[in-house]
Design an enzyme around this catalytic site. Structure first.
Site, PDB file in Angstrom:
ATOM      1  N   THR A 122      17.917  52.420  24.624  1.00  0.00           N
ATOM      2  CA  THR A 122      16.629  53.125  24.604  1.00  0.00           C
ATOM      3  C   THR A 122      16.318  53.603  26.016  1.00  0.00           C
ATOM      4  O   THR A 122      16.188  52.781  26.936  1.00  0.00           O
ATOM      5  CB  THR A 122      15.528  52.162  24.113  1.00  0.00           C
ATOM      6  OG1 THR A 122      15.907  51.678  22.824  1.00  0.00           O
ATOM      7  CG2 THR A 122      14.171  52.851  24.031  1.00  0.00           C
ATOM      8  N   ARG A 147      16.163  46.044  13.639  1.00  0.00           N
ATOM      9  CA  ARG A 147      15.243  44.946  13.967  1.00  0.00           C
ATOM     10  C   ARG A 147      16.060  43.679  14.117  1.00  0.00           C
ATOM     11  O   ARG A 147      16.970  43.434  13.306  1.00  0.00           O
ATOM     12  CB  ARG A 147      14.239  44.714  12.830  1.00  0.00           C
ATOM     13  CG  ARG A 147      13.353  45.872  12.498  1.00  0.00           C
ATOM     14  CD  ARG A 147      12.836  45.734  11.076  1.00  0.00           C
ATOM     15  NE  ARG A 147      13.922  45.754  10.097  1.00  0.00           N
ATOM     16  CZ  ARG A 147      13.817  45.399   8.823  1.00  0.00           C
ATOM     17  NH1 ARG A 147      12.673  44.941   8.350  1.00  0.00           N
ATOM     18  NH2 ARG A 147      14.857  45.461   7.998  1.00  0.00           N
ATOM     19  N   ALA A 248      -2.155  40.935  11.797  1.00  0.00           N
ATOM     20  CA  ALA A 248      -2.879  40.604  13.027  1.00  0.00           C
ATOM     21  C   ALA A 248      -2.444  39.222  13.509  1.00  0.00           C
ATOM     22  O   ALA A 248      -1.996  38.393  12.722  1.00  0.00           O
ATOM     23  CB  ALA A 248      -4.378  40.612  12.755  1.00  0.00           C
ATOM     24  N   CYS A 256      11.830  44.662  23.208  1.00  0.00           N
ATOM     25  CA  CYS A 256      11.725  46.103  22.948  1.00  0.00           C
ATOM     26  C   CYS A 256      10.302  46.646  23.066  1.00  0.00           C
ATOM     27  O   CYS A 256      10.007  47.405  23.997  1.00  0.00           O
ATOM     28  CB  CYS A 256      12.296  46.421  21.583  1.00  0.00           C
ATOM     29  SG  CYS A 256      14.090  46.173  21.529  1.00  0.00           S
ATOM     30  N   LYS A 259       8.254  46.509  26.640  1.00  0.00           N
ATOM     31  CA  LYS A 259       8.816  47.303  27.743  1.00  0.00           C
ATOM     32  C   LYS A 259       8.944  48.772  27.352  1.00  0.00           C
ATOM     33  O   LYS A 259       8.810  49.659  28.199  1.00  0.00           O
ATOM     34  CB  LYS A 259      10.151  46.735  28.212  1.00  0.00           C
ATOM     35  CG  LYS A 259      11.282  46.771  27.181  1.00  0.00           C
ATOM     36  CD  LYS A 259      12.542  47.411  27.706  1.00  0.00           C
ATOM     37  CE  LYS A 259      13.703  47.290  26.746  1.00  0.00           C
ATOM     38  NZ  LYS A 259      14.207  48.525  26.199  1.00  0.00           N
ATOM     39  N   ARG A 324      12.473  36.704  24.718  1.00  0.00           N
ATOM     40  CA  ARG A 324      12.031  37.705  25.701  1.00  0.00           C
ATOM     41  C   ARG A 324      10.576  38.076  25.426  1.00  0.00           C
ATOM     42  O   ARG A 324      10.217  38.437  24.322  1.00  0.00           O
ATOM     43  CB  ARG A 324      12.940  38.943  25.631  1.00  0.00           C
ATOM     44  CG  ARG A 324      14.335  38.659  26.157  1.00  0.00           C
ATOM     45  CD  ARG A 324      15.223  39.878  26.112  1.00  0.00           C
ATOM     46  NE  ARG A 324      15.670  40.194  24.774  1.00  0.00           N
ATOM     47  CZ  ARG A 324      16.530  41.181  24.483  1.00  0.00           C
ATOM     48  NH1 ARG A 324      17.002  41.952  25.446  1.00  0.00           N
ATOM     49  NH2 ARG A 324      16.902  41.413  23.243  1.00  0.00           N
TER      50      ARG A 324
HETATM   51  N1  LIG Z   1      17.680  44.188  20.715  1.00  0.00           N
HETATM   52  C1  LIG Z   1      17.328  45.094  19.827  1.00  0.00           C
HETATM   53  O1  LIG Z   1      16.880  44.743  18.748  1.00  0.00           O
HETATM   54  C2  LIG Z   1      17.457  46.555  20.118  1.00  0.00           C
HETATM   55  C3  LIG Z   1      17.283  47.477  19.060  1.00  0.00           C
HETATM   56  C4  LIG Z   1      17.366  48.842  19.343  1.00  0.00           C
HETATM   57  C5  LIG Z   1      17.586  49.279  20.635  1.00  0.00           C
HETATM   58  N2  LIG Z   1      17.735  48.367  21.643  1.00  0.00           N
HETATM   59  C6  LIG Z   1      18.030  48.866  22.987  1.00  0.00           C
HETATM   60  O2  LIG Z   1      19.413  48.606  23.212  1.00  0.00           O
HETATM   61  C7  LIG Z   1      19.658  48.309  24.578  1.00  0.00           C
HETATM   62  C8  LIG Z   1      20.343  46.955  24.696  1.00  0.00           C
HETATM   63  O3  LIG Z   1      19.445  45.971  24.262  1.00  0.00           O
HETATM   64  P1  LIG Z   1      19.923  44.480  23.938  1.00  0.00           P
HETATM   65  O4  LIG Z   1      18.750  43.800  23.348  1.00  0.00           O
HETATM   66  O5  LIG Z   1      21.203  44.505  23.186  1.00  0.00           O
HETATM   67  O6  LIG Z   1      20.192  43.932  25.443  1.00  0.00           O
HETATM   68  P2  LIG Z   1      21.046  42.661  25.906  1.00  0.00           P
HETATM   69  O7  LIG Z   1      20.531  42.294  27.232  1.00  0.00           O
HETATM   70  O8  LIG Z   1      21.078  41.650  24.800  1.00  0.00           O
HETATM   71  O9  LIG Z   1      22.537  43.230  26.042  1.00  0.00           O
HETATM   72  C9  LIG Z   1      22.950  44.091  27.044  1.00  0.00           C
HETATM   73  C10 LIG Z   1      24.388  43.713  27.411  1.00  0.00           C
HETATM   74  O10 LIG Z   1      24.941  44.707  28.281  1.00  0.00           O
HETATM   75  C11 LIG Z   1      25.808  44.055  29.197  1.00  0.00           C
HETATM   76  N3  LIG Z   1      26.082  44.963  30.323  1.00  0.00           N
HETATM   77  C12 LIG Z   1      25.291  45.301  31.378  1.00  0.00           C
HETATM   78  N4  LIG Z   1      25.922  46.186  32.163  1.00  0.00           N
HETATM   79  C13 LIG Z   1      27.131  46.439  31.611  1.00  0.00           C
HETATM   80  C14 LIG Z   1      28.231  47.289  31.942  1.00  0.00           C
HETATM   81  N5  LIG Z   1      28.213  48.067  33.024  1.00  0.00           N
HETATM   82  N6  LIG Z   1      29.310  47.271  31.136  1.00  0.00           N
HETATM   83  C15 LIG Z   1      29.374  46.481  30.043  1.00  0.00           C
HETATM   84  N7  LIG Z   1      28.347  45.673  29.671  1.00  0.00           N
HETATM   85  C16 LIG Z   1      27.240  45.646  30.441  1.00  0.00           C
HETATM   86  C17 LIG Z   1      25.053  42.784  29.544  1.00  0.00           C
HETATM   87  O11 LIG Z   1      25.910  41.805  30.106  1.00  0.00           O
HETATM   88  C18 LIG Z   1      24.508  42.390  28.167  1.00  0.00           C
HETATM   89  O12 LIG Z   1      25.401  41.539  27.466  1.00  0.00           O
HETATM   90  C19 LIG Z   1      18.290  48.410  25.273  1.00  0.00           C
HETATM   91  O13 LIG Z   1      18.121  49.717  25.740  1.00  0.00           O
HETATM   92  C20 LIG Z   1      17.316  48.145  24.126  1.00  0.00           C
HETATM   93  O14 LIG Z   1      16.050  48.718  24.375  1.00  0.00           O
HETATM   94  C21 LIG Z   1      17.710  47.019  21.410  1.00  0.00           C
HETATM   95  O1  LIG Z   2       2.601  43.320  11.672  1.00  0.00           O
HETATM   96  C1  LIG Z   2       3.215  42.892  12.656  1.00  0.00           C
HETATM   97  C2  LIG Z   2       4.589  43.151  12.866  1.00  0.00           C
HETATM   98  C3  LIG Z   2       5.217  42.645  14.003  1.00  0.00           C
HETATM   99  N1  LIG Z   2       4.503  41.915  14.899  1.00  0.00           N
HETATM  100  C4  LIG Z   2       5.177  41.416  16.135  1.00  0.00           C
HETATM  101  O2  LIG Z   2       5.805  42.516  16.762  1.00  0.00           O
HETATM  102  C5  LIG Z   2       6.952  42.093  17.477  1.00  0.00           C
HETATM  103  C6  LIG Z   2       8.129  42.979  17.150  1.00  0.00           C
HETATM  104  O3  LIG Z   2       8.540  42.788  15.825  1.00  0.00           O
HETATM  105  P1  LIG Z   2       9.713  43.666  15.179  1.00  0.00           P
HETATM  106  O4  LIG Z   2       9.410  45.095  15.368  1.00  0.00           O
HETATM  107  O5  LIG Z   2       9.960  43.168  13.821  1.00  0.00           O
HETATM  108  O6  LIG Z   2      10.926  43.196  16.095  1.00  0.00           O
HETATM  109  P2  LIG Z   2      12.036  43.883  17.004  1.00  0.00           P
HETATM  110  O7  LIG Z   2      13.325  43.239  16.595  1.00  0.00           O
HETATM  111  O8  LIG Z   2      11.565  43.807  18.415  1.00  0.00           O
HETATM  112  O9  LIG Z   2      12.170  45.422  16.561  1.00  0.00           O
HETATM  113  C7  LIG Z   2      11.462  46.504  17.178  1.00  0.00           C
HETATM  114  O10 LIG Z   2      12.125  46.927  18.356  1.00  0.00           O
HETATM  115  C8  LIG Z   2      13.503  47.337  18.141  1.00  0.00           C
HETATM  116  C9  LIG Z   2      14.090  47.661  19.505  1.00  0.00           C
HETATM  117  O11 LIG Z   2      13.714  48.914  19.970  1.00  0.00           O
HETATM  118  C10 LIG Z   2      13.518  48.525  17.191  1.00  0.00           C
HETATM  119  O12 LIG Z   2      14.866  48.951  17.003  1.00  0.00           O
HETATM  120  C11 LIG Z   2      12.867  48.130  15.871  1.00  0.00           C
HETATM  121  O13 LIG Z   2      12.853  49.251  14.986  1.00  0.00           O
HETATM  122  C12 LIG Z   2      11.442  47.650  16.160  1.00  0.00           C
HETATM  123  O14 LIG Z   2      10.839  47.199  14.944  1.00  0.00           O
HETATM  124  C13 LIG Z   2       7.142  40.613  17.140  1.00  0.00           C
HETATM  125  O15 LIG Z   2       6.641  39.830  18.218  1.00  0.00           O
HETATM  126  C14 LIG Z   2       6.290  40.419  15.893  1.00  0.00           C
HETATM  127  O16 LIG Z   2       5.800  39.101  15.793  1.00  0.00           O
HETATM  128  C15 LIG Z   2       3.160  41.662  14.701  1.00  0.00           C
HETATM  129  O17 LIG Z   2       2.509  41.008  15.531  1.00  0.00           O
HETATM  130  N2  LIG Z   2       2.541  42.157  13.582  1.00  0.00           N
END
Ligand SMILES: NC(=O)c1ccc[n+]([C@@H]2O[C@H](COP(=O)([O-])OP(=O)(O)OC[C@H]3O[C@@H](n4cnc5c(N)ncnc54)[C@H](O)[C@@H]3O)[C@@H](O)[C@H]2O)c1
Ligand SMILES: O=c1ccn([C@@H]2O[C@H](COP(=O)(O)OP(=O)(O)O[C@H]3O[C@H](CO)[C@@H](O)[C@H](O)[C@H]3O)[C@@H](O)[C@H]2O)c(=O)[nH]1
Length: 438
Positions: A122, A147, A248, A256, A259, A324
């Site tokens: 992202t 999610r 609520a 996510c 930030k 986180r």
């Molecule tokens: N966690 C989610 O649910 C989710 C969902 C959608 C989008 N995103 C986005 O995806 C991205 C990653 O999120 P995450 O939660 O997986 O983070 P994370 O911290 O769990 O994973 C990131 C990984 O990248 C590795 N890394 C860093 N620099 C590197 C490099 N140069 N080469 C290879 N590996 C390297 C780190 O060691 C780490 O293991 C973010 O931009 C986040 O906003 C996350």
């Molecule tokens: O009605 C609600 C729904 C969620 N939450 C809170 O909101 C946060 C985020 O929840 P959720 O969105 O289910 O979790 P994530 O796994 O962080 O997923 C969000 O963030 C991801 C990373 O960008 C996206 O890919 C997803 O689509 C987006 O839902 C959590 O603390 C929940 O407890 C509430 O307080 N009320």
């Protein structure tokens, strides 16, 4: 096809395993050797239902491998997916793009000329264009909407796929990567770079706004004596509003939403556009944590110094061990700082919590956390907390006082078992039970 996934955290490990499930040959790359060693052994270093099974299945077939070597990955892949972190910068609200820039540079250096580098992280709008102008390899952006807790399901059967591309060639390649998903009827949105990047941050901003909207209504309900649970249900019957994301409580956390809304408002400022309302969304969210701390003080007779407080939940949401920006741990740590004796229990997140907050107390079961407590805070709505028998719980605690910070417990049942039950956004019980000794 031969794919690589750069960054094997929550997003990347899931993406790599799911791409193997779609039939591709996949190499996952990370700079963290411990993570790679664990994944090679079929161990997922975080809790995600269904993912360990998928990783073991495809490491066994040889379709999925893991390495720390970008050179090997660069030479192997026809398509490289970049899934590294984009945390908040230390010095501002903006996103830290250090990892994205380093990952793109490392893979571009070793990638074949006709390969495609696809960003999934992202990022602030404008990142894809900037990278495309400097790398000499074709770039595309394919934001991810999974999610945590439903990551495998969301990757294999997403609501939609979004791709930001600059050429028909890039679109053709990505259509081929996702062929089985598209054949199952998943809508594909093809866009230019800025739109694809903005879709992701707009989606998260909308979700965060929905949660803060209902939490602002909770504040009003507290002031006016209403019930936000009933309010949410009633407005949710209108399909235009919808029932989802109107729970609520103590608010949103995780890696996510918090930030991403900050980075989005920051980037909008740079572009001369105001997304100031997202700062209010953030402020409302943080006020809910303050409210729980205030309630704890009030219920402990004005100060929590010396009070034994049981916190049920540490993960930022159920079905996750991710802590986180967890609202539960933020509240727990603040009460500890105020001198409370805090004991936290969570079914999955205890190890992570212990590492990040070594000064908090931890219990290995909900019962152990409740034993002798002066106050119970329910801050992550794990299903097993709904199964707690209030009568048995009352026999364990020193005082039967509970705050439901997630609106998930049956208040009538807890009150009937003799508890003083408070919930955010819901009226306090009409007949306040005397809080003896407080
Ligand atoms: N966690 C989610 O649910 C989710 C969902 C959608 C989008 N995103 C986005 O995806 C991205 C990653 O999120 P995450 O939660 O997986 O983070 P994370 O911290 O769990 O994973 C990131 C990984 O990248 C590795 N890394 C860093 N620099 C590197 C490099 N140069 N080469 C290879 N590996 C390297 C780190 O060691 C780490 O293991 C973010 O931009 C986040 O906003 C996350
Ligand atoms: O009605 C609600 C729904 C969620 N939450 C809170 O909101 C946060 C985020 O929840 P959720 O969105 O289910 O979790 P994530 O796994 O962080 O997923 C969000 O963030 C991801 C990373 O960008 C996206 O890919 C997803 O689509 C987006 O839902 C959590 O603390 C929940 O407890 C509430 O307080 N009320």
């Amino acid at each position: 096809m031969r794919l690589t996934v750069i960054g094997t955290g929550y997003l990347g490990a899931t993406h790599a395993a799911c791409m193997a499930e779609l039939g591709h040959e996949v190499v996952g790359v990370d700079v963290d050797p411990d993570k790679i060693a664990a994944l090679r052994a079929g161990q997922v270093p975080f809790h995600e239902p269904g993912l360990p099974e998928l990783i073991r299945k495809h490491t066994a077939t040889g379709r999925l491998r893991f390495t720390t070597d970008h050179t090997e990955a660069g030479a192997f892949g026809e398509v490289h997916f970049v899934c590294v972190g984009t945390p908040q910068r230390k010095d501002s609200e903006g996103a830290d793009l250090t990892y994205v820039d380093a990952a793109f540079a490392a893979i571009a250096e070793h990638a074949a000329e006709d390969s495609l580098l696809v960003g999934k992280s992202t990022v602030p709008v404008g990142t894809a264009e900037r990278l495309a102008g400097t790398l000499g390899v074709e770039v595309a952006w394919n934001p991810e909407f999974l999610r945590e807790g439903f990551a495998v399901e969301d990757t294999l059967r997403p609501d939609r796929l979004v791709i930001g591309v600059r050429s028909a060639h890039a679109e053709t390649i990505l259509r081929k990567v996702y062929e089985p998903v598209l054949e199952a009827g998943t809508p594909l949105v093809t866009a230019d770079f800025p739109t694809a990047e903005l879709v992701k941050t707009a989606a998260n901003a909308f979700l965060a706004t929905k949660i803060s909207f209902i939490n602002a209504m909770a504040e009003l309900c507290e002031a006016a004596g209403g019930d936000v649970g009933v309010l949410a249900q009633a407005i949710g019957h209108d399909d235009r509003i919808g029932k989802k994301f109107l729970r609520a409580g103590v608010g949103f956390g995780g890696g996510c939403l918090p930030k991403d809304i900050r980075a989005f408002a920051h980037r909008a400022d740079e572009l001369g556009v105001s997304l100031a309302f997202l700062r209010e969304v953030d402020a409302i969210n943080m006020r809910r944590r303050d409210k729980v701390v205030e309630l704890a003080r009030e219920l402990c007779g004005g100060a929590v110094l010396g009070a034994r407080i049981a916190v049920l939940g540490a993960a930022f949401k159920p079905d996750s061990d991710d802590i986180r920006d967890s609202p539960a741990l933020n509240v727990a740590a603040r009460l500890r700082l105020d001198g409370a004796d805090v004991t936290v229990y969570d079914p999955e997140a205890l190890d992570n919590a212990r590492k990040a907050f070594p000064l908090l107390g931890y219990a290995l079961s909900a019962e152990e956390a409740l034993r002798g407590a002066d106050l119970v805070l329910h801050l992550t709505e794990w299903p097993q907390f709904r199964e707690i028998d209030p009568e048995r719980a009352a026999s364990l605690v020193a005082r039967p006082l509970i705050v439901d910070g997630r609106g998930a417990l049956d208040g009538d049942r807890w009150s009937a078992a003799g508890w003083h039950f408070r919930a955010l956004g819901r009226p306090a019980p009409v007949e306040e039970r005397p809080l003896q000794g407080l």
